[in-house]
Design a protein around this motif. Structure first.
Motif, short mmCIF file in Angstrom:
data_model
loop_
_atom_site.label_atom_id
_atom_site.label_comp_id
_atom_site.label_asym_id
_atom_site.label_seq_id
_atom_site.Cartn_x
_atom_site.Cartn_y
_atom_site.Cartn_z
N UNK A 194 -7.02 8.60 -6.85
CA UNK A 194 -6.41 9.92 -6.93
C UNK A 194 -7.45 10.99 -6.63
N UNK A 195 -7.06 11.99 -5.82
CA UNK A 195 -7.97 13.09 -5.49
C UNK A 195 -7.20 14.41 -5.52
N UNK A 196 -7.23 15.11 -6.65
CA UNK A 196 -6.65 16.46 -6.69
C UNK A 196 -7.47 17.41 -5.83
N UNK A 197 -6.80 18.32 -5.15
CA UNK A 197 -7.53 19.31 -4.36
C UNK A 197 -8.34 20.21 -5.29
N UNK A 198 -9.64 20.32 -5.00
CA UNK A 198 -10.52 21.13 -5.82
C UNK A 198 -11.02 20.45 -7.07
N UNK A 199 -10.77 19.13 -7.20
CA UNK A 199 -11.22 18.41 -8.38
C UNK A 199 -11.81 17.07 -7.96
N UNK A 200 -12.29 16.30 -8.93
CA UNK A 200 -13.02 15.08 -8.62
C UNK A 200 -12.12 13.89 -8.35
N UNK A 201 -12.65 12.94 -7.62
CA UNK A 201 -11.99 11.69 -7.28
C UNK A 201 -11.97 10.77 -8.50
N UNK A 202 -10.86 10.07 -8.70
CA UNK A 202 -10.77 9.09 -9.79
C UNK A 202 -10.15 7.81 -9.27
N UNK A 203 -10.41 6.71 -9.99
CA UNK A 203 -9.86 5.42 -9.58
C UNK A 203 -9.67 4.52 -10.79
N UNK A 204 -8.85 3.48 -10.58
CA UNK A 204 -8.61 2.48 -11.62
C UNK A 204 -8.42 1.12 -10.98
N UNK A 205 -8.95 0.09 -11.61
CA UNK A 205 -8.80 -1.30 -11.18
C UNK A 205 -8.11 -2.06 -12.31
N UNK A 206 -7.01 -2.76 -11.97
CA UNK A 206 -6.24 -3.47 -13.00
C UNK A 206 -5.92 -4.89 -12.54
N UNK A 207 -6.72 -5.89 -12.92
CA UNK A 207 -6.30 -7.27 -12.72
C UNK A 207 -5.22 -7.61 -13.74
N UNK A 264 0.85 -1.19 0.00
CA UNK A 264 0.00 0.00 0.00
C UNK A 264 0.89 1.24 0.00
N UNK A 265 0.57 2.21 -0.87
CA UNK A 265 1.33 3.46 -0.94
C UNK A 265 0.37 4.64 -0.81
N UNK A 266 0.66 5.53 0.13
CA UNK A 266 -0.07 6.79 0.27
C UNK A 266 0.87 7.91 -0.14
N UNK A 267 0.48 8.70 -1.15
CA UNK A 267 1.38 9.72 -1.71
C UNK A 267 0.72 11.09 -1.74
N UNK A 268 1.57 12.11 -1.60
CA UNK A 268 1.14 13.50 -1.73
C UNK A 268 2.03 14.16 -2.77
N UNK A 269 1.42 14.68 -3.83
CA UNK A 269 2.17 15.30 -4.92
C UNK A 269 1.88 16.80 -5.00
N UNK A 270 2.93 17.56 -5.26
CA UNK A 270 2.80 18.98 -5.57
C UNK A 270 3.29 19.17 -7.00
N UNK A 271 2.38 19.56 -7.89
CA UNK A 271 2.70 19.73 -9.30
C UNK A 271 2.60 21.19 -9.71
N UNK A 272 3.09 21.46 -10.90
CA UNK A 272 2.98 22.80 -11.48
C UNK A 272 3.53 23.88 -10.55
N UNK A 273 4.75 23.63 -10.06
CA UNK A 273 5.40 24.61 -9.20
C UNK A 273 4.73 24.78 -7.85
N UNK A 274 4.00 23.75 -7.37
CA UNK A 274 3.34 23.81 -6.07
C UNK A 274 1.93 24.32 -6.11
N UNK A 275 1.40 24.64 -7.29
CA UNK A 275 0.05 25.19 -7.38
C UNK A 275 -1.03 24.11 -7.44
N UNK A 276 -0.66 22.88 -7.71
CA UNK A 276 -1.63 21.79 -7.78
C UNK A 276 -1.21 20.67 -6.84
#
Length: 219
Positions: free
Chosen positions: A170-183, A132-144
């Motif tokens: 994945x849940x970007x701040x201010x945007x919708x939740x997304x998911x993927x399932x890959x068997x 299990x991996x829990x990650x926090x990303x800052x993209x676009x120079x820290x704006x996203x």
């Protein structure tokens, strides 16, 4: 390439685990490349990724994480992985990465911090693992900012095809939740290689189906 997914390689080969919560042995490592083609309605798109890690010391692994989504976006990161706990039941590690991401060729700074959990288990005569991996990303120079939680569950069958299931969220701040399932199915090859075939279902604003082809190599 996600660390939880990359961890499957050495576990599947019944060797000390790598990626995610598992450290690479000093002087050893692995590389994993994958290509995914997705179809959403009448539109198709591809995604390419590469993940490599190398053991520097018992408490330090260094690596690279590269990704390209069609001609729209991508990222390039270098990272360091440090162990937090290594016990008989489970292990923890932290990974810090820095580099850049781009949108249609416009590159900006990107940072990523990941907390990883891993454990082995047995079900009768068959063994397996959970990562299990829990990650926090800052993209676009820290704006996203983006929060991610990924999990991989797999069975270990050395020398034989073995199933695996990956869940990505994945849940970007201010945007919708997304998911993927890959068997997926891991197929052993010669010289420490594995071929990975996966079928992806993704919900990210619109539904899509994808076919994933991966190749993993220890060195």
């Amino acid at each position: 390439m996600k660390p939880a997914y990359a961890a499957c390689l050495t576990l599947a080969l019944a060797q000390p685990a790598a990626g995610g919560a598992w450290q690479e042995k000093p002087g050893q490592g692995f590389a994993a490349a994958s290509a995914t083609y997705r179809q959403a309605g009448s539109e198709g798109a591809y995604e390419l990724s590469y993940y490599g890690a190398y053991g520097i010391s018992p408490k330090l692994s260094l690596g690279v994480d590269l990704n390209q989504h069609a001609d729209i976006s991508g990222h390039a990161l270098v990272f360091a992985r440090l162990p937090l706990r290594k016990g008989p039941r489970y292990r923890l590690a932290v990974e810090a990465g820095a580099g850049g991401n781009h949108v249609r060729g416009l590159w900006q700074m990107m940072q990523k911090t990941t907390l990883s959990y891993g454990r082995n288990f047995r079900t009768g005569a068959t063994g397996g693992w959970l990562a299990v991996d829990a990650a926090y990303e800052l993209r676009n120079g820290g704006r996203e900012a983006i929060w991610k939680l990924d999990a991989t569950l797999g069975l270990r069958r050395p020398g034989k095809p073995a199933p695996m299931l990956q869940i990505e969220t994945s849940k970007p701040e201010g945007s919708r939740f997304s998911y993927a399932l890959t068997p997926a199915l891991r197929l052993p090859l010669k010289a420490g290689r594995e071929l990975v075939l996966g079928l992806e279902y993704r919900q990210a604003g619109q539904r899509s189906l994808g076919l994933e082809l991966g190749l993993w190599q220890r060195f």
